[in-house]
Design a protein around this motif. Structure first.
Motif, PDB file in Angstrom:
ATOM      1  N   UNK A   2       8.083   1.276  -8.213  1.00  0.00           N
ATOM      2  CA  UNK A   2       9.504   1.129  -7.093  1.00  0.00           C
ATOM      3  C   UNK A   2       8.822   0.369  -6.083  1.00  0.00           C
ATOM      4  N   UNK A   3       8.295   0.860  -5.200  1.00  0.00           N
ATOM      5  CA  UNK A   3       7.105  -0.179  -4.172  1.00  0.00           C
ATOM      6  C   UNK A   3       6.474  -1.627  -4.592  1.00  0.00           C
ATOM      7  N   UNK A   4       6.394  -1.351  -5.720  1.00  0.00           N
ATOM      8  CA  UNK A   4       5.677  -2.744  -6.353  1.00  0.00           C
ATOM      9  C   UNK A   4       3.826  -2.464  -5.737  1.00  0.00           C
ATOM     10  N   UNK A   5       3.308  -1.054  -5.503  1.00  0.00           N
ATOM     11  CA  UNK A   5       2.578  -1.334  -4.857  1.00  0.00           C
ATOM     12  C   UNK A   5       0.728  -1.520  -5.988  1.00  0.00           C
ATOM     13  N   UNK A   6       0.088  -1.990  -4.878  1.00  0.00           N
ATOM     14  CA  UNK A   6      -1.002  -2.437  -5.431  1.00  0.00           C
ATOM     15  C   UNK A   6      -1.940  -1.831  -5.150  1.00  0.00           C
ATOM     16  N   UNK A   7      -1.799  -0.489  -4.209  1.00  0.00           N
ATOM     17  CA  UNK A   7      -2.929  -0.022  -3.651  1.00  0.00           C
ATOM     18  C   UNK A   7      -2.660   1.233  -3.197  1.00  0.00           C
ATOM     19  N   UNK A   8      -2.885   2.407  -4.160  1.00  0.00           N
ATOM     20  CA  UNK A   8      -1.961   3.761  -4.178  1.00  0.00           C
ATOM     21  C   UNK A   8      -3.295   5.108  -3.285  1.00  0.00           C
ATOM     22  N   UNK A   9      -3.357   5.139  -2.666  1.00  0.00           N
ATOM     23  CA  UNK A   9      -4.158   6.362  -1.810  1.00  0.00           C
ATOM     24  C   UNK A   9      -4.005   7.499  -1.725  1.00  0.00           C
ATOM     25  N   UNK A  10      -4.831   8.587  -2.295  1.00  0.00           N
ATOM     26  CA  UNK A  10      -3.916   9.517  -2.786  1.00  0.00           C
ATOM     27  C   UNK A  10      -5.293  10.827  -2.318  1.00  0.00           C
ATOM     28  N   UNK A  11      -4.810  11.407  -1.080  1.00  0.00           N
ATOM     29  CA  UNK A  11      -6.005  12.444  -0.549  1.00  0.00           C
ATOM     30  C   UNK A  11      -6.061  13.397  -1.494  1.00  0.00           C
ATOM     31  N   UNK A  12      -6.267  13.953  -1.812  1.00  0.00           N
ATOM     32  CA  UNK A  12      -6.921  15.487  -2.603  1.00  0.00           C
ATOM     33  C   UNK A  12      -6.531  15.698  -3.685  1.00  0.00           C
TER      34      UNK A  12
ATOM     35  N   UNK B 285       0.931  -0.825  -0.279  1.00  0.00           N
ATOM     36  CA  UNK B 285      -0.177  -0.044   0.139  1.00  0.00           C
ATOM     37  C   UNK B 285       0.870   1.099  -0.377  1.00  0.00           C
ATOM     38  N   UNK B 286       0.693   2.205  -1.468  1.00  0.00           N
ATOM     39  CA  UNK B 286       0.779   3.529  -1.165  1.00  0.00           C
ATOM     40  C   UNK B 286      -0.021   4.521  -0.602  1.00  0.00           C
ATOM     41  N   UNK B 287       0.320   4.959   0.671  1.00  0.00           N
ATOM     42  CA  UNK B 287      -0.277   6.612   0.826  1.00  0.00           C
ATOM     43  C   UNK B 287       0.216   7.854   0.905  1.00  0.00           C
ATOM     44  N   UNK B 288      -0.516   8.967   0.148  1.00  0.00           N
ATOM     45  CA  UNK B 288      -0.037  10.165  -0.339  1.00  0.00           C
ATOM     46  C   UNK B 288      -0.887  11.200  -0.587  1.00  0.00           C
ATOM     47  N   UNK B 289      -0.680  12.394   0.466  1.00  0.00           N
ATOM     48  CA  UNK B 289      -1.472  13.142   0.778  1.00  0.00           C
ATOM     49  C   UNK B 289      -0.903  14.084  -0.479  1.00  0.00           C
ATOM     50  N   UNK B 290      -1.551  14.223  -1.970  1.00  0.00           N
ATOM     51  CA  UNK B 290      -0.238  14.800  -3.124  1.00  0.00           C
ATOM     52  C   UNK B 290      -1.006  16.153  -2.636  1.00  0.00           C
ATOM     53  N   UNK B 291      -1.345  16.997  -1.755  1.00  0.00           N
ATOM     54  CA  UNK B 291      -1.524  18.230  -1.762  1.00  0.00           C
ATOM     55  C   UNK B 291      -2.722  19.052  -3.068  1.00  0.00           C
TER      56      UNK B 291
END
Length: 341
Positions: free
Chosen positions: A127-137, A106-112
């Protein structure tokens, strides 16, 4: 008279520091000023150490020695207690273990908003082989751009976005899910808190065939004076989502472990039945906001939670993206089914 006033001031400072060191003792963890101070526990510890050094110098002056000595003891104990809490929660920054067929990343990043370049997000996700990418905003167009870059690299992702339009101000949260996890259906939302967070949106996804984790990309409103009630309701709603058996929640909670103290149900749980990845991997003391402060001084308000059917195997708080445009640091978390650990 001076000694009496000095003693009174020392006791008052000691009480304030006790409250912000362990707010659940007084039931004050969700009050505004306590939540905001405890969020910066690393900075609080540094300030106590700095005050201790200053008071030791002041103690050289004979008439102030008694007062300075008493205050120095208070600062020493506060620094010791807060430092101990931080060490217990951990500053571990070891690399994620190698992914397996059963692991989920899981990758989580509030991208502003759109402040972070989609290619930058996609590169970290790949690079992290993310299966879930949560992007608040992040708006849908940003999510589509990230998904396009990932698909071009051989990792197709489904894109889901929830948008609120409150008073003309549009806010969004987007989540990408790898097609290898199967098809997902986005839950309907009325934006009234019974089906979503209240002010800024979260995304709720259910596996289309009923097999697999419920995935939630979360965004709770920040605990400012006009939003305290909504903030508390957001956290309560997110905790309620963790009552199901198989849930993964990632995003910007605008809350530390101190703010959600008492909201866990069951051994080791911190939010409903969910466990916190940072606490499980000894990375929970590393701040994800703001990027202008070093991680050891910042507030750990971005989280990944999961119910006990998952075991966390690693977490990284990425300080290398502090100049990428957002005021939040991305976090990556790897987990495996508990039966496979």
């Amino acid at each position: 008279m001076f000694k009496f006033l000095g003693a009174l001031l020392t006791l008052a400072v000691a009480l304030v520091l006790l409250i912000v060191t362990w707010p659940p003792l007084f039931g004050l963890q969700t009050t505004m000023w306590v939540a905001q101070v405890t969020a910066m526990r690393g900075l609080l510890t540094a300030c106590c150490i700095a005050a201790l050094v200053l008071l030791l110098f002041i103690g050289i002056i004979r008439p102030l020695r008694g007062f300075a000595g008493g205050m120095a003891i208070v600062m020493f104990l506060a620094a010791l207690a807060n430092g101990g809490i931080l060490l217990y929660r951990g500053f571990d920054q070891t690399s994620l273990p190698e992914p397996t067929d059963q692991s989920v990343t899981v990758l989580s990043w509030n991208t502003l908003g759109t402040a972070v370049n989609p290619e930058t997000i996609a590169k970290l996700a790949l690079d992290s082989n993310a299966d879930i990418v949560a992007l608040p905003e992040a708006p849908r167009t940003h999510g589509d751009a990230v998904a396009g870059a990932m698909k071009a690299a051989g990792k197709p992702m489904g894109v889901y976005t929830q948008t609120f339009n409150s008073g003309g101000a549009i806010s969004a949260t987007t989540v990408l899910v790898s097609t290898r996890l199967g098809k997902y259906t986005q839950a309907a939302s009325n934006g009234l808190g019974d089906q979503n967070t209240l002010v800024v949106p979260s995304v709720v996804l259910y596996p289309a065939n009923g097999t697999g984790p419920t995935i939630i990309a979360s965004h709770a409103v920040s605990p400012s004076k006009p939003q305290m009630h909504n903030w508390r309701d957001d956290l309560a709603w997110l905790a309620a989502q963790c009552d199901a058996e198989n849930v993964i929640i990632a995003g910007d909670f605008n809350a530390t472990l101190d703010s959600i103290a008492g909201m866990g149900i069951g051994p080791g749980a911190t939010l409903g039945r969910c466990l916190d990845a940072g606490l499980a991997t000894r990375s929970a003391a590393l701040g994800t906001w703001p990027t202008k402060l070093p991680a050891f001084l910042g507030a750990p308000i971005d989280h990944v939670f999961a119910t006990p059917v998952w075991n966390f195997t690693g977490m990284t708080v990425h300080s290398e993206f502090d100049e990428a445009g957002s005021d939040h640091r991305p976090i990556t978390v790897r987990m495996v089914p508990a039966t496979a650990d």
